[in-house]
Scaffold this motif. Structure first.
Motif, PDB file in Angstrom:
ATOM      1  N   ALA A  79      85.676  27.704  27.433  1.00  0.00           N
ATOM      2  CA  ALA A  79      85.398  26.338  27.003  1.00  0.00           C
ATOM      3  C   ALA A  79      83.920  26.158  26.732  1.00  0.00           C
ATOM      4  CB  ALA A  79      85.847  25.340  28.076  1.00  0.00           C
ATOM      5  N   TYR A  80      83.624  25.274  25.790  1.00  0.00           N
ATOM      6  CA  TYR A  80      82.253  24.819  25.551  1.00  0.00           C
ATOM      7  C   TYR A  80      82.185  23.402  26.075  1.00  0.00           C
ATOM      8  CZ  TYR A  80      77.828  23.650  23.387  1.00  0.00           C
ATOM      9  OH  TYR A  80      76.522  23.274  23.194  1.00  0.00           O
ATOM     10  N   VAL A  81      81.233  23.147  26.967  1.00  0.00           N
ATOM     11  CA  VAL A  81      81.106  21.849  27.618  1.00  0.00           C
ATOM     12  C   VAL A  81      79.740  21.272  27.278  1.00  0.00           C
ATOM     13  CG1 VAL A  81      81.191  20.633  29.827  1.00  0.00           C
ATOM     14  CG2 VAL A  81      82.577  22.697  29.491  1.00  0.00           C
ATOM     15  N   VAL A  82      79.730  20.064  26.748  1.00  0.00           N
ATOM     16  CA  VAL A  82      78.480  19.411  26.367  1.00  0.00           C
ATOM     17  C   VAL A  82      77.811  18.818  27.599  1.00  0.00           C
ATOM     18  CG1 VAL A  82      77.443  17.593  24.947  1.00  0.00           C
ATOM     19  CG2 VAL A  82      79.410  18.879  24.081  1.00  0.00           C
ATOM     20  N   THR A  83      76.507  19.077  27.704  1.00  0.00           N
ATOM     21  CA  THR A  83      75.719  18.513  28.788  1.00  0.00           C
ATOM     22  C   THR A  83      74.354  18.095  28.265  1.00  0.00           C
ATOM     23  OG1 THR A  83      74.768  18.878  30.983  1.00  0.00           O
ATOM     24  CG2 THR A  83      74.888  20.791  29.528  1.00  0.00           C
ATOM     25  N   ALA A  84      73.851  17.001  28.787  1.00  0.00           N
ATOM     26  CA  ALA A  84      72.514  16.529  28.413  1.00  0.00           C
ATOM     27  C   ALA A  84      71.429  17.287  29.167  1.00  0.00           C
ATOM     28  CB  ALA A  84      72.401  15.028  28.685  1.00  0.00           C
ATOM     29  N   ASP A  85      71.803  18.010  30.226  1.00  0.00           N
ATOM     30  CA  ASP A  85      70.817  18.690  31.070  1.00  0.00           C
ATOM     31  C   ASP A  85      71.203  20.147  31.316  1.00  0.00           C
ATOM     32  OD1 ASP A  85      68.751  19.296  32.824  1.00  0.00           O
ATOM     33  OD2 ASP A  85      69.632  18.198  34.509  1.00  0.00           O
ATOM     34  N   PRO A  86      71.132  20.990  30.289  1.00  0.00           N
ATOM     35  CA  PRO A  86      71.516  22.385  30.494  1.00  0.00           C
ATOM     36  C   PRO A  86      70.607  23.106  31.497  1.00  0.00           C
ATOM     37  CG  PRO A  86      70.531  22.111  28.332  1.00  0.00           C
ATOM     38  CD  PRO A  86      70.708  20.745  28.911  1.00  0.00           C
ATOM     39  N   ASP A  87      69.335  22.752  31.548  1.00  0.00           N
ATOM     40  CA  ASP A  87      68.430  23.422  32.485  1.00  0.00           C
ATOM     41  C   ASP A  87      68.800  23.106  33.932  1.00  0.00           C
ATOM     42  OD1 ASP A  87      65.773  24.568  30.870  1.00  0.00           O
ATOM     43  OD2 ASP A  87      66.865  22.985  29.812  1.00  0.00           O
ATOM     44  N   GLY A  88      69.059  21.852  34.217  1.00  0.00           N
ATOM     45  CA  GLY A  88      69.464  21.465  35.567  1.00  0.00           C
ATOM     46  C   GLY A  88      70.800  22.064  35.940  1.00  0.00           C
ATOM     47  N   LEU A 104      69.781  30.779  29.517  1.00  0.00           N
ATOM     48  CA  LEU A 104      69.361  29.640  28.706  1.00  0.00           C
ATOM     49  C   LEU A 104      68.690  30.116  27.429  1.00  0.00           C
ATOM     50  CD1 LEU A 104      67.953  27.303  31.463  1.00  0.00           C
ATOM     51  CD2 LEU A 104      69.752  26.703  29.821  1.00  0.00           C
ATOM     52  N   HIS A 105      69.100  29.540  26.311  1.00  0.00           N
ATOM     53  CA  HIS A 105      68.519  29.911  25.024  1.00  0.00           C
ATOM     54  C   HIS A 105      68.722  28.790  24.017  1.00  0.00           C
ATOM     55  CE1 HIS A 105      72.770  31.046  24.660  1.00  0.00           C
ATOM     56  NE2 HIS A 105      72.614  30.873  23.356  1.00  0.00           N
ATOM     57  N   GLU A 106      67.902  28.828  22.977  1.00  0.00           N
ATOM     58  CA  GLU A 106      68.022  27.886  21.866  1.00  0.00           C
ATOM     59  C   GLU A 106      68.885  28.537  20.790  1.00  0.00           C
ATOM     60  OE1 GLU A 106      66.612  24.839  22.099  1.00  0.00           O
ATOM     61  OE2 GLU A 106      65.646  25.375  23.998  1.00  0.00           O
ATOM     62  N   THR A 107      69.804  27.769  20.222  1.00  0.00           N
ATOM     63  CA  THR A 107      70.643  28.293  19.151  1.00  0.00           C
ATOM     64  C   THR A 107      70.032  27.954  17.798  1.00  0.00           C
ATOM     65  OG1 THR A 107      72.008  26.327  18.886  1.00  0.00           O
ATOM     66  CG2 THR A 107      72.681  27.919  20.602  1.00  0.00           C
ATOM     67  N   ASP A 108      70.540  28.594  16.760  1.00  0.00           N
ATOM     68  CA  ASP A 108      70.038  28.305  15.413  1.00  0.00           C
ATOM     69  C   ASP A 108      70.548  26.971  14.885  1.00  0.00           C
ATOM     70  OD1 ASP A 108      72.660  29.094  15.041  1.00  0.00           O
ATOM     71  OD2 ASP A 108      72.210  30.620  13.537  1.00  0.00           O
ATOM     72  N   TYR A 109      71.469  26.322  15.591  1.00  0.00           N
ATOM     73  CA  TYR A 109      71.959  25.005  15.183  1.00  0.00           C
ATOM     74  C   TYR A 109      71.417  23.895  16.079  1.00  0.00           C
ATOM     75  CZ  TYR A 109      75.502  26.573  18.533  1.00  0.00           C
ATOM     76  OH  TYR A 109      76.143  27.093  19.630  1.00  0.00           O
ATOM     77  N   GLY A 110      70.357  24.195  16.851  1.00  0.00           N
ATOM     78  CA  GLY A 110      69.634  23.163  17.580  1.00  0.00           C
ATOM     79  C   GLY A 110      70.129  22.831  18.970  1.00  0.00           C
ATOM     80  N   SER A 111      70.939  23.688  19.553  1.00  0.00           N
ATOM     81  CA  SER A 111      71.453  23.435  20.897  1.00  0.00           C
ATOM     82  C   SER A 111      70.709  24.290  21.915  1.00  0.00           C
ATOM     83  CB  SER A 111      72.941  23.764  20.957  1.00  0.00           C
ATOM     84  OG  SER A 111      73.495  23.421  22.220  1.00  0.00           O
ATOM     85  N   ARG A 112      70.678  23.819  23.135  1.00  0.00           N
ATOM     86  CA  ARG A 112      70.168  24.619  24.257  1.00  0.00           C
ATOM     87  C   ARG A 112      71.382  24.963  25.102  1.00  0.00           C
ATOM     88  NH1 ARG A 112      65.927  26.716  26.523  1.00  0.00           N
ATOM     89  NH2 ARG A 112      65.442  26.508  28.734  1.00  0.00           N
ATOM     90  N   ASP A 113      71.678  26.245  25.222  1.00  0.00           N
ATOM     91  CA  ASP A 113      72.943  26.710  25.799  1.00  0.00           C
ATOM     92  C   ASP A 113      72.737  27.760  26.883  1.00  0.00           C
ATOM     93  OD1 ASP A 113      74.062  25.265  23.687  1.00  0.00           O
ATOM     94  OD2 ASP A 113      75.204  26.945  22.883  1.00  0.00           O
ATOM     95  N   PHE A 114      73.809  27.952  27.659  1.00  0.00           N
ATOM     96  CA  PHE A 114      73.969  29.121  28.521  1.00  0.00           C
ATOM     97  C   PHE A 114      75.453  29.326  28.747  1.00  0.00           C
ATOM     98  CE2 PHE A 114      74.138  25.900  31.844  1.00  0.00           C
ATOM     99  CZ  PHE A 114      75.009  26.418  32.797  1.00  0.00           C
ATOM    100  N   ALA A 115      75.827  30.491  29.234  1.00  0.00           N
ATOM    101  CA  ALA A 115      77.229  30.783  29.518  1.00  0.00           C
ATOM    102  C   ALA A 115      77.338  31.476  30.867  1.00  0.00           C
ATOM    103  CB  ALA A 115      77.842  31.653  28.427  1.00  0.00           C
ATOM    104  N   ALA A 116      78.425  31.173  31.576  1.00  0.00           N
ATOM    105  CA  ALA A 116      78.672  31.770  32.889  1.00  0.00           C
ATOM    106  C   ALA A 116      80.166  32.016  33.054  1.00  0.00           C
ATOM    107  CB  ALA A 116      78.168  30.836  33.993  1.00  0.00           C
ATOM    108  N   PHE A 126      77.867  26.101  28.224  1.00  0.00           N
ATOM    109  CA  PHE A 126      77.349  24.736  28.370  1.00  0.00           C
ATOM    110  C   PHE A 126      76.170  24.578  27.429  1.00  0.00           C
ATOM    111  CE2 PHE A 126      79.294  25.820  32.392  1.00  0.00           C
ATOM    112  CZ  PHE A 126      80.024  24.689  32.702  1.00  0.00           C
ATOM    113  N   GLY A 127      76.070  23.417  26.802  1.00  0.00           N
ATOM    114  CA  GLY A 127      74.950  23.192  25.913  1.00  0.00           C
ATOM    115  C   GLY A 127      74.861  21.768  25.417  1.00  0.00           C
ATOM    116  N   THR A 128      73.834  21.520  24.643  1.00  0.00           N
ATOM    117  CA  THR A 128      73.550  20.164  24.175  1.00  0.00           C
ATOM    118  C   THR A 128      74.225  19.816  22.867  1.00  0.00           C
ATOM    119  OG1 THR A 128      71.522  20.963  23.115  1.00  0.00           O
ATOM    120  CG2 THR A 128      71.310  20.064  25.352  1.00  0.00           C
TER     121      THR A 128
END
Length: 135
Positions: A79-88, A104-116, A126-128
């Motif tokens: 699943a991809y879950v939207v979060t306003a605070d990926p760092d936290g 944690l990384h920036e995507t080419d479409y402007g999101s800040r994401d990570f996966a676990a 999870f990402g913005t």
């Protein structure tokens, strides 16, 4: 969410060998909120976890049977879950022992994401990125 946006009606659903342990993990590591859990002992017939920023998931115990009407095996969920605070959330997940697949990384479409990965083997991203707006 606008006044015209309906409440969530799509519920991603997964199964777990140890559903009660998975529920605890998803609450502790990722911040889901336990809404309901029906079952007895180790068996979870139905559980619903809410995502604080909207939506949620459903899950239950995997018990293989010949007449299984929902033969989804544990560990086959993503699943991809939207979060306003990926760092936290990343800090929370790693502190709780989540296996990080992508830091944690920036995507080419402007999101800040990570996966676990959770203890059952499911992949959680999870990402913005909130998805493209409805037309």
């Amino acid at each position: 969410m606008s006044d015209k946006t309906p409440p969530p009606q799509v519920w991603p659903t997964l199964r777990a060998r140890d559903a009660r342990a998975l529920i605890r993990f998803l609450v502790d590591a990722f911040g889901f909120e336990e809404t309901v859990v029906y079952g007895e002992g180790d068996e979870v017939h139905h559980a619903q976890l809410a995502w604080p920023e909207g939506g949620g998931i459903m899950l239950g115990t995997y018990t293989p049977a010949d007449d299984d009407k929902f033969p989804m095996r544990p560990g086959g969920f993503s699943a991809y879950v939207v979060t306003a605070d990926p760092d936290g959330l990343f800090a929370r997940a790693t502190a709780a022992g989540a296996e990080v697949l992508d830091g944690l990384h920036e995507t080419d479409y402007g999101s800040r994401d990570f996966a676990a990965r959770d203890p059952e083997g499911n992949r959680w991203s999870f990402g913005t990125y909130p998805g493209a707006p409805r037309s």
